[in-house]
Scaffold this motif. Sequence first.
Motif, short mmCIF file in Angstrom:
data_model
loop_
_atom_site.label_atom_id
_atom_site.label_comp_id
_atom_site.label_asym_id
_atom_site.label_seq_id
_atom_site.Cartn_x
_atom_site.Cartn_y
_atom_site.Cartn_z
N VAL A 144 3.54 8.11 2.57
CA VAL A 144 2.73 8.46 1.24
C VAL A 144 3.75 9.59 0.59
O VAL A 144 4.02 9.05 -0.24
CB VAL A 144 1.03 9.14 1.39
N LEU B 112 0.71 3.66 -3.36
CA LEU B 112 0.40 5.48 -2.51
C LEU B 112 1.51 6.23 -2.97
O LEU B 112 1.12 7.64 -3.66
CB LEU B 112 0.13 5.54 -1.01
N LEU C 161 0.13 5.31 6.47
CA LEU C 161 0.63 7.45 5.94
C LEU C 161 1.11 7.45 6.25
O LEU C 161 1.49 9.02 5.61
CB LEU C 161 -1.23 7.55 7.25
N THR D 258 -4.36 2.06 8.82
CA THR D 258 -3.83 3.66 8.19
C THR D 258 -2.71 4.19 8.72
O THR D 258 -1.92 4.89 7.54
CB THR D 258 -5.14 4.20 7.80
N SER E 176 0.64 -1.49 -0.20
CA SER E 176 0.40 0.19 -0.26
C SER E 176 0.78 1.02 -0.14
O SER E 176 0.49 2.35 -0.75
CB SER E 176 -1.03 0.05 1.48
N ILE E 177 2.03 1.50 1.18
CA ILE E 177 2.67 2.66 0.77
C ILE E 177 3.28 2.61 -0.38
O ILE E 177 3.37 3.89 -1.62
CB ILE E 177 3.65 1.91 1.89
N PHE F 55 -1.45 11.84 15.59
CA PHE F 55 -2.45 10.34 14.56
C PHE F 55 -3.32 10.28 16.39
O PHE F 55 -4.13 9.63 16.22
CB PHE F 55 -2.25 9.00 14.37
#
Length: 272
Positions: free
Chosen positions: A143, A80, A140, A136, A76-77, A126
Motif C-alpha cells: 500500500v 490504495l 497490505l 489482505t 486493490s493495491i 502477518f
Amino acid sequence: MKLSNIIVVGALAIGAAMVLLPFFWMISISLKPQGEIFTADLRILPQHPTLMNYWKAIVETDIPLYLLNGVIVTGSILVLQLVVTIPCAYALAHRDFMGRKLFFGAIVAALLVPFHVTAIPIFIGFAQLKILNTYTALILPFVSTAFGLFLLRQAYAQIPDEIIDAARVDGMSEMGIAWRIGFPLCMPTVIAFAIFSVTAHWNDLFWPLIATTDPDLATPPRGILFFRDQESGDDVGPLMAGAALITAPLIIGFLMAQKRFTQGLASTGLKG
C-alpha cells in the motif's frame, strides 16, 4: 545512412530480438500439439497449429480464477497506493513543514531497499496477526510505495505555485487541491505509475509464494505452478498457453496507455 547509425540500429535490433524471442517461443509452443513439442529437431513454427492448449488451460485448470485474483489484488493495491500517495506527494511538493527534506531523503533512500529485505519481518508479523492466506496479506505490504511517492512528488512539483495559491484563495481545501487540481494535471504520470504498479504486482511470484498456500487465492504467476503433472512433468503446451493468457492483459493495457505512459515519464522532472 552513416556507419554509426547502422551500428546503433543493428544493436537495437539485436537487443529487441533477444527480448522478444522468449515471447515468440512461448506463443509458438502454445500453438503446437503435444507431438510437436518434444521432438529431436528444433522447429520454431508449429506445423499443425492448434488452440487445444488454450482450451485445456481455460477449462481444465483454474486460469480464470487466477486472472480474477490478479485483477482483485493488483487493482486493490493500485487504488490504495493512490489513496495514500496522492496526498503525501502533494504535501511533499507544495506544503512547507518541518523535516520535509528529511522525509523526501528517506523516501529516496527507501528506493534502494528491495522488498525481499523486509519480506521476512512482514511474514512473521502477518503470521502473528493470523492474516496469512488472505487477500489482505497479498495487498497490505504494498500500500505504501517509495517509488510512487517519488514519482508523483516530482509530478506535483511541476504544478506552478500560482495555481495552488489561486485554489486556496477560492477556498478549496488542501485535500481538494490535491485531488481536484493536482490529480488531473498529473494524470500522465499517474498512468505511468499505474502501469509500473500493475505490471510489478501482476507478475510477482515471490510474495504470493510466501504469503499464500491456498490455490483459491493464487495470483497468475502462482497459479501457473499448479500446472504440475506428477507423471510426465510440466504439461508444457497448456503451461505456455496459460503464460500467454496471463501476459496478454498487460500487453493490451500497455498498448492502450502507451502515449500517456511516455508523456508521464517525460513530464516527471527533478524539480527541487
